[in-house]
Design a protein around this motif. Structure first.
Motif, PDB file in Angstrom:
ATOM      1  N   ARG A  18      42.951  42.514  42.636  1.00 13.41           N
ATOM      2  CA  ARG A  18      43.295  41.557  43.682  1.00 13.41           C
ATOM      3  C   ARG A  18      42.963  40.130  43.251  1.00 13.41           C
ATOM      4  O   ARG A  18      43.750  39.196  43.493  1.00 13.41           O
ATOM      5  CB  ARG A  18      42.565  41.894  44.984  1.00 13.41           C
ATOM      6  N   ARG A  19      41.824  39.955  42.591  1.00 13.29           N
ATOM      7  CA  ARG A  19      41.428  38.623  42.122  1.00 13.29           C
ATOM      8  C   ARG A  19      42.471  38.069  41.152  1.00 13.29           C
ATOM      9  O   ARG A  19      42.867  36.906  41.239  1.00 13.29           O
ATOM     10  CB  ARG A  19      40.059  38.688  41.449  1.00 13.29           C
ATOM     11  N   LYS A  20      42.935  38.909  40.236  1.00 12.89           N
ATOM     12  CA  LYS A  20      43.930  38.473  39.256  1.00 12.89           C
ATOM     13  C   LYS A  20      45.259  38.171  39.949  1.00 12.89           C
ATOM     14  O   LYS A  20      45.923  37.167  39.645  1.00 12.89           O
ATOM     15  CB  LYS A  20      44.119  39.567  38.200  1.00 12.89           C
ATOM     16  N   ARG A  21      45.656  39.004  40.889  1.00 12.12           N
ATOM     17  CA  ARG A  21      46.932  38.801  41.597  1.00 12.12           C
ATOM     18  C   ARG A  21      46.918  37.482  42.360  1.00 12.12           C
ATOM     19  O   ARG A  21      47.884  36.703  42.310  1.00 12.12           O
ATOM     20  CB  ARG A  21      47.195  39.971  42.548  1.00 12.12           C
ATOM     21  N   LEU A  22      45.821  37.224  43.060  1.00 11.25           N
ATOM     22  CA  LEU A  22      45.729  35.984  43.839  1.00 11.25           C
ATOM     23  C   LEU A  22      45.682  34.764  42.928  1.00 11.25           C
ATOM     24  O   LEU A  22      46.232  33.710  43.265  1.00 11.25           O
ATOM     25  CB  LEU A  22      44.499  36.034  44.738  1.00 11.25           C
ATOM     26  N   ALA A  23      45.019  34.897  41.771  1.00 12.72           N
ATOM     27  CA  ALA A  23      44.958  33.780  40.836  1.00 12.72           C
ATOM     28  C   ALA A  23      46.350  33.423  40.319  1.00 12.72           C
ATOM     29  O   ALA A  23      46.640  32.247  40.041  1.00 12.72           O
ATOM     30  CB  ALA A  23      44.039  34.127  39.664  1.00 12.72           C
ATOM     31  N   LEU A  24      47.209  34.423  40.213  1.00 13.05           N
ATOM     32  CA  LEU A  24      48.585  34.201  39.743  1.00 13.05           C
ATOM     33  C   LEU A  24      49.533  33.836  40.886  1.00 13.05           C
ATOM     34  O   LEU A  24      50.725  33.628  40.660  1.00 13.05           O
ATOM     35  CB  LEU A  24      49.101  35.451  39.029  1.00 13.05           C
ATOM     36  N   LYS A  25      48.991  33.813  42.132  1.00 10.96           N
ATOM     37  CA  LYS A  25      49.784  33.505  43.328  1.00 10.96           C
ATOM     38  C   LYS A  25      50.948  34.480  43.491  1.00 10.96           C
ATOM     39  O   LYS A  25      52.076  34.095  43.809  1.00 10.96           O
ATOM     40  CB  LYS A  25      50.301  32.058  43.273  1.00 10.96           C
ATOM     41  N   LEU A  26      50.654  35.762  43.277  1.00 13.03           N
ATOM     42  CA  LEU A  26      51.644  36.814  43.440  1.00 13.03           C
ATOM     43  C   LEU A  26      51.352  37.592  44.719  1.00 13.03           C
ATOM     44  O   LEU A  26      50.194  37.770  45.108  1.00 13.03           O
ATOM     45  CB  LEU A  26      51.626  37.777  42.244  1.00 13.03           C
ATOM     46  N   THR A  27      52.409  38.065  45.364  1.00 18.56           N
ATOM     47  CA  THR A  27      52.244  38.876  46.568  1.00 18.56           C
ATOM     48  C   THR A  27      52.077  40.341  46.178  1.00 18.56           C
ATOM     49  O   THR A  27      52.345  40.736  45.034  1.00 18.56           O
ATOM     50  CB  THR A  27      53.451  38.742  47.488  1.00 18.56           C
TER      51      THR A  27
END
Length: 213
Positions: free
Chosen positions: A37-46
């Protein structure tokens, strides 16, 4: 000092001492999910973005992120692929436990074998990184007048030295610095360096090597 080192634990010391860590009790599934989740949010991906790339439903990805479902290695590889990272990078982040604390008691600090050990240098490792790649290595180093030979070292990264006790000359390339208690020296590890001469019976200093990406 070279980057690689063979660890030698004192016979009476557990080579893997207990650590005080804020995440020691957190289940592995939850730690993996948090890292994803941390990586996904850092990439601004849903959730939908990553789920589509990982060929799974957004609901399943959400359950994995929240530690409510275990992901197979195949699923983790697909998720990592959608995030543009390797599965090794994911496990490294999980193992590093960002936000955790590590306490190593004086009695639990490992004595390790380094290139200078056979010349009478004593190295005590002050922090343990269990991940696949070290980001830094801090040592407590002691030397005495019996250290008749002073080897030279070269390694990647930046090294920082802080003198605790004694006085010595330290060689860095063609430069020589006289260090006494309280002095600090920072330099590129790639330039040949090492102690050149002890000006007292015994010295003690901290050496920290910080490696690049």
């Amino acid at each position: 000092m070279p980057k690689s080192a063979k660890t030698r634990a004192p016979a009476s010391v557990d080579p893997a001492p207990d650590h005080l860590t804020a995440q020691a009790h957190v289940p592995i599934d939850q730690r993996i999910g948090t890292a994803i989740r941390r990586k996904r949010l850092a990439l601004k991906l849903t959730l939908a973005d990553v789920a589509a790339g990982a060929e799974m439903s957004a609901a399943m990805l959400s359950r994995i992120e929240n530690g409510q479902a275990s992901a197979s290695l195949d699923a983790l590889e697909r998720i990592c692929g959608a995030l543009g990272q390797s599965i090794a990078m994911l496990f490294a982040e999980v193992e590093n436990k960002k936000g955790a604390a590590q306490l190593i008691r004086a009695a639990d600090q490992l004595e390790v074998v380094r290139s200078g050990t056979r010349h009478g240098h004593t190295y005590r490792l002050l922090s343990y990184n269990r991940g696949p790649q070290k980001s830094f290595e801090p040592f407590l180093i002691e030397m005495d007048k019996d250290s008749e030979s002073y080897p030279r070292f070269a390694h990647p990264g930046t090294e920082f030295i802080y003198m605790l006790e004694g006085e010595m000359d330290y060689q860095f390339g063609t430069q020589r610095f006289t260090l006494t208690a309280g002095d600090a020296l920072t330099f590129s590890g790639e330039v040949e360096h090492g102690p050149a001469e002890l000006r007292c019976d015994r010295v003690k200093f901290i050496s920290m090597i910080v490696y690049g990406d």
